[in-house]
Motif scaffolding. Structure first.
Motif, short mmCIF file in Angstrom:
data_model
loop_
_atom_site.label_atom_id
_atom_site.label_comp_id
_atom_site.label_asym_id
_atom_site.label_seq_id
_atom_site.Cartn_x
_atom_site.Cartn_y
_atom_site.Cartn_z
N ARG A 423 0.80 -1.22 0.00
CA ARG A 423 0.00 0.00 0.00
C ARG A 423 0.84 1.28 0.00
O ARG A 423 0.29 2.38 0.04
CB ARG A 423 -0.94 0.00 1.21
N PHE A 424 2.14 1.15 -0.05
CA PHE A 424 2.99 2.34 0.01
C PHE A 424 2.67 3.29 -1.13
O PHE A 424 2.71 2.91 -2.32
CB PHE A 424 4.47 1.95 -0.04
N ASN A 425 2.36 4.52 -0.78
CA ASN A 425 2.05 5.56 -1.77
C ASN A 425 1.03 5.09 -2.80
O ASN A 425 1.03 5.52 -3.94
CB ASN A 425 3.33 6.04 -2.47
N HIS A 426 0.20 4.14 -2.40
CA HIS A 426 -0.88 3.55 -3.21
C HIS A 426 -0.37 2.64 -4.34
O HIS A 426 -1.17 1.92 -4.94
CB HIS A 426 -1.77 4.64 -3.82
N THR A 427 0.93 2.66 -4.64
CA THR A 427 1.45 1.85 -5.74
C THR A 427 2.24 0.64 -5.27
O THR A 427 2.47 -0.28 -6.05
CB THR A 427 2.36 2.70 -6.66
N GLY A 428 2.68 0.63 -4.02
CA GLY A 428 3.41 -0.53 -3.50
C GLY A 428 4.91 -0.38 -3.61
O GLY A 428 5.44 0.38 -4.43
N LYS A 429 5.60 -1.13 -2.75
CA LYS A 429 7.05 -1.07 -2.72
C LYS A 429 7.59 -2.37 -2.12
O LYS A 429 6.93 -3.01 -1.30
CB LYS A 429 7.52 0.12 -1.88
N VAL A 430 8.80 -2.74 -2.53
CA VAL A 430 9.54 -3.85 -1.93
C VAL A 430 10.89 -3.30 -1.48
O VAL A 430 11.56 -2.61 -2.25
CB VAL A 430 9.75 -5.01 -2.93
N ILE A 431 11.28 -3.59 -0.23
CA ILE A 431 12.60 -3.15 0.22
C ILE A 431 13.52 -4.35 0.34
O ILE A 431 13.11 -5.45 0.70
CB ILE A 431 12.54 -2.39 1.56
N VAL A 432 14.79 -4.12 0.01
CA VAL A 432 15.87 -5.10 0.13
C VAL A 432 16.77 -4.58 1.24
O VAL A 432 17.27 -3.45 1.16
CB VAL A 432 16.64 -5.23 -1.19
N PHE A 433 16.99 -5.38 2.29
CA PHE A 433 17.65 -4.82 3.46
C PHE A 433 18.47 -5.86 4.22
O PHE A 433 18.34 -7.07 4.02
CB PHE A 433 16.63 -4.19 4.41
N ILE A 434 19.32 -5.35 5.10
CA ILE A 434 20.09 -6.15 6.04
C ILE A 434 19.60 -5.82 7.44
O ILE A 434 19.41 -4.64 7.78
CB ILE A 434 21.60 -5.84 5.92
N LEU A 435 19.36 -6.83 8.25
CA LEU A 435 18.92 -6.63 9.63
C LEU A 435 19.87 -7.38 10.55
O LEU A 435 19.94 -8.61 10.51
CB LEU A 435 17.49 -7.13 9.81
N LYS A 436 20.59 -6.62 11.37
CA LYS A 436 21.49 -7.24 12.34
C LYS A 436 20.76 -7.51 13.64
O LYS A 436 19.74 -6.89 13.93
CB LYS A 436 22.70 -6.33 12.58
N ASN A 437 21.29 -8.42 14.42
CA ASN A 437 20.62 -8.82 15.65
C ASN A 437 20.68 -7.78 16.76
O ASN A 437 20.07 -7.95 17.81
CB ASN A 437 21.17 -10.15 16.15
N ASN A 438 21.40 -6.68 16.53
CA ASN A 438 21.36 -5.57 17.48
C ASN A 438 20.26 -4.58 17.14
O ASN A 438 20.11 -3.54 17.80
CB ASN A 438 22.71 -4.86 17.55
N GLY A 439 19.49 -4.89 16.09
CA GLY A 439 18.37 -4.04 15.70
C GLY A 439 18.67 -3.06 14.58
O GLY A 439 17.76 -2.39 14.09
N ASN A 440 19.92 -2.97 14.16
CA ASN A 440 20.27 -2.05 13.08
C ASN A 440 19.77 -2.58 11.74
O ASN A 440 20.08 -3.71 11.34
CB ASN A 440 21.79 -1.86 13.01
N LEU A 441 18.99 -1.77 11.04
CA LEU A 441 18.43 -2.15 9.76
C LEU A 441 18.92 -1.19 8.69
O LEU A 441 18.82 0.03 8.84
CB LEU A 441 16.90 -2.12 9.83
N THR A 442 19.47 -1.76 7.61
CA THR A 442 20.00 -0.95 6.51
C THR A 442 19.29 -1.36 5.22
O THR A 442 19.34 -2.53 4.82
CB THR A 442 21.51 -1.15 6.34
N ILE A 443 18.63 -0.41 4.58
CA ILE A 443 17.92 -0.68 3.32
C ILE A 443 18.89 -0.49 2.16
O ILE A 443 19.47 0.59 1.98
CB ILE A 443 16.70 0.24 3.17
N LEU A 444 19.08 -1.54 1.37
CA LEU A 444 20.03 -1.53 0.26
C LEU A 444 19.41 -1.04 -1.04
O LEU A 444 20.06 -0.39 -1.85
CB LEU A 444 20.61 -2.93 0.04
N GLN A 445 18.13 -1.38 -1.25
CA GLN A 445 17.46 -1.03 -2.50
C GLN A 445 15.95 -1.09 -2.27
O GLN A 445 15.47 -1.84 -1.41
CB GLN A 445 17.86 -2.00 -3.63
N SER A 446 15.23 -0.30 -3.03
CA SER A 446 13.77 -0.40 -3.01
C SER A 446 13.25 -0.54 -4.43
O SER A 446 13.77 0.09 -5.36
CB SER A 446 13.15 0.82 -2.33
N LEU A 447 12.28 -1.42 -4.59
CA LEU A 447 11.63 -1.63 -5.88
C LEU A 447 10.22 -1.07 -5.77
O LEU A 447 9.49 -1.42 -4.85
CB LEU A 447 11.58 -3.13 -6.23
N LYS A 448 9.83 -0.24 -6.71
CA LYS A 448 8.55 0.46 -6.60
C LYS A 448 7.54 -0.08 -7.61
O LYS A 448 7.89 -0.45 -8.73
CB LYS A 448 8.75 1.96 -6.79
#
Length: 696
Positions: A423-448
């Motif tokens: 539902r993102f911005n009504h058109t949708g999105k997919v995020i590609v990310f890394i999630l470490k076990n300390n809670g740090n999340l880094t988004i590498l790429q987004s597909l819209k």
């Protein structure tokens, strides 16, 4: 011998026509397992092996347990028997997963979601609930009530006690209340864990009589409440709250400093109420008394200190006191929105090496989030981790991040996570990310997404096409994609580069069904089915054929996914009673033990097992004797006429592309020839070398 046209291309024409109808699914033999439509049996399907037995697990999210619609999972033995009896696992309120699992907090119900882990024997093992948090009303409250002789009339104090208790959210996981009364001595009226409902506590409070006493030993009353009251039924982790009600200066005031220091050391929040009735009735200056009560109250005084003119005025502070003791609705400190209280964790889930990745579509005001549960605890990225891709100005759209979660493996062997926000911005999105076990999340790429309302990203299917352990492609579904005047759906093909970037290559193609098909509502990657060593993909279109549904098979190949489907199976072709066929798909086990993986497909109130069939490649060779024909040489006589004859030798070579068993062949199709219901040896004997007579 039989008559054949002189056109030597005839055999090739037969083969070409058959190639258009090649298939891997056996549409003549299948098995339908029926369940409750009311319970939505068939909403999800999952093949599973436990204890040497192959099972089909079927979700029924609307199944009831008593008066509650808790949902449940059924286990159905996968075999070739005509009738299958499924068994309910009775996971009850801790169903696997239950994103709408809720609990009461104050005046709200928080839908944090919950999943249950079961062992190999389908017995409950442990709860997985990364979004669960204690209610703000998880408190142990001890009321310290002055019952000395100066309190008058007593029923006004008792009425106040009843009124304030009715404001408390008493119950498991919320508030517990204990009462001590003091004067010259201290008495425990009831302990924290004596009662579990508001009604029980109120009834007990109505029976409390004034104990009396010549002295007002407030320090003693507070000390007993701290050392004994909070230990009688107190809960670990509960916030400790003390409510002191008194009408005069204490007779043991020198002890107050030490007593309050001990309370502060125990993290007890103290609310203090000064009842000025005794002072006002006698015209005494209450300044010293008010100073003492303010000292007892926690800082700041404006939040924790109250004074009333007399006992009858206690009823006037009930509402204000109740609101100050606990904050309602679970808002953040600024009162501007929800955190994880409505997260619905478990809406999607994905098992990774060190835990479980869980989608939480309702987190952070329904922008959504991705959480993780590991053996070492919860992994919860902060809201700020998502702000760059999900800015605050779009939060009212409700992106639903976590609608689906998955992962890919890069060329370097690194695990990368994916999540859809349809539902993102009504058109949708997919995020590609890394999630470490300390809670740090880094988004590498987004597909819209490309179209409003298409629900782009609601389904994801990573594809390791050659089985080397590295992801090659990613399929992203937009099942509500609008095309040619209908909600047909679309599935996008992305190629993953060595740098773990996804590049759009095209889309899968479907039949021209002019209707709302919702193609892409479910997707499943399955093992190689045609013997070329490349994996295949099955995609569901549950609304096709007027909501009966269909599934499509797409072949993998060296250069990627073949965009044109190779076989379509419609529910109408299997059983007229099937609906929403293709709402869920899973294929990883060989049910009929023929060496091929078989497919499970979910429908409305049913699950369907479909057998795959073997594939052979047929090579043809035709030779003629003589090689040249003299039409003037009439060397045969047929039907009273002289004709020219020649011999034709047709050789068909069968090359098995999938593992064959000599006792069962099924239906073959490669290069266009269908061979049905014969053993492999008989077929070879019949077609390997045949002589035909041609007549001219």
């Amino acid at each position: 011998d039989f008559s054949l046209s002189i056109d030597t291309h005839a055999s090739w024409l037969i083969i070409t026509r058959c190639m258009q109808h090649c298939f891997n699914f056996d549409t003549k033999k299948y098995k339908i397992i029926e369940g409750s439509k009311e319970a939505q049996f068939g909403y999800t399907v999952q093949q599973h092996e436990a204890g040497g037995q192959k099972w089909l697990l079927v979700g029924a999210p609307f199944e009831t347990s008593g008066q509650h619609q808790t949902g449940d999972v059924y286990k159905c033995p996968m075999n070739m028997r005509a009738k299958t009896n499924c068994t309910r696992l009775n996971l009850g309120m801790t169903k696997t997963c239950g994103p709408l699992w809720s609990y009461e907090c104050g005046s709200s119900y928080y839908s944090t979601g919950i999943c249950s882990r079961v062992n190999e024997g389908f017995k409950f093992s442990r709860t997985i609930a990364p979004a669960f948090q204690r209610c703000e009303t998880y408190m142990d409250i001890v009321i310290v009530l002055d019952g000395s002789n100066s309190i008058y009339p007593w029923y006004e104090v008792r009425d106040f006690l009843v009124n304030i208790l009715q404001k408390f959210y008493i119950g498991p996981g919320q508030i517990q209340v204990g009462v001590v009364q003091y004067g010259s001595r201290v008495v425990h009226e009831f302990a924290l864990n004596d009662f579990r409902t508001v009604e029980e506590v109120v009834e007990a409070a109505k029976t409390i009589d004034q104990r009396g006493g010549e002295e007002t030993r407030t320090a003693l009353g507070i000390s007993v409440a701290r050392t004994e009251g909070f230990k009688r039924g107190g809960r670990k982790g509960a916030k400790k709250v003390m409510l002191v009600i008194t009408d005069g200066e204490s007779h043991d005031s020198p002890d107050l400093q030490k007593v309050m220091e001990d309370c502060n050391a125990d993290n007890i929040t103290t609310y203090a109420i000064a009842v000025l009735g005794y002072y006002n009735r006698r015209g005494i200056n209450p300044e010293a008394f008010l100073k003492e009560i303010k000292y007892i109250a926690s800082d700041p005084d404006e939040k924790h200190f109250f004074n009333v003119t007399d006992e009858s005025a206690l009823k006037d502070i009930v509402d204000a006191l109740g609101e100050r003791i606990f904050s309602l609705e679970g808002m953040n400190p600024n009162g501007t929105g929800f955190g994880l209280q409505m997260s619905q964790a478990g809406f999607s889930s994905h098992i990774v090496e060190d835990g479980i990745l869980v989608g939480a579509v309702g987190a952070y005001d329904w922008n959504g989030a991705v959480l993780k549960e590991t053996r070492h605890g919860k992994v919860i990225p902060s809201k700020s981790s998502y702000l760059e891709e999900f800015p605050e100005e779009l939060k009212n759209h409700g992106a639903y991040l976590g609608y689906t979660v998955n992962s890919v493996v890069s060329a370097k062997g690194k695990r990368i996570y994916l999540s859809g926000a349809p539902r993102f911005n009504h058109t949708g999105k997919v995020i590609v990310f890394i999630l470490k076990n300390n809670g740090n999340l880094t988004i590498l790429q987004s597909l819209k997404g490309y179209q409003i309302g298409s629900y782009y990203g609601s389904e994801l299917a990573p594809l390791d096409i050659d089985g080397d352990g590295v992801t090659d492609y990613l399929l992203v579904a937009a099942p509500m994609f609008f095309s040619k005047g209908w909600e047909r759906g679309n599935v996008y093909i992305y190629k993953m580069t060595k740098r773990t970037l996804f590049i759009l290559e095209g889309s899968l193609e479907i039949s021209d069904q002019n209707q709302n098909s919702r193609f892409g509502s479910a997707m499943a990657v399955i093992p190689d089915m045609n013997g070329d060593a490349y994996r295949e993909v099955v995609v569901g279109a549950p609304l096709e054929d007027n909501h009966q549904g269909a599934i499509y098979l797409f072949y993998g190949q060296l250069s990627g996914i073949q965009p044109k489907y190779r076989q379509r199976i419609s529910a109408a072709g299997l059983s007229a009673g099937l609906q929403y066929f293709g709402r869920s798909i899973h294929g990883m086990m060989d049910v009929n033990e023929d060496g091929l993986v078989d497919l499970a497909v979910g429908a409305f109130g049913a699950a369907v097992l479909i057998w795959f069939v073997h594939v052979v490649r047929i090579q043809t060779k035709i030779t003629f004797e003589p090689e040249k024909i003299n039409t003037f040489n009439k060397d045969c006589r047929r039907g009273g006429k002289d004709v020219t004859c020649m011999s034709s030798i047709v050789c068909l070579g069968l090359d098995a592309r999938t593992p064959l068993q000599s006792h069962r062949v099924g239906t073959f199709c490669q290069c266009g020839l269908h061979l049905q219901n014969q053993t492999f040896r008989n077929e070879v004997a019949h077609v390997a070398s045949s002589r035909f007579r041609l007549e001219i």
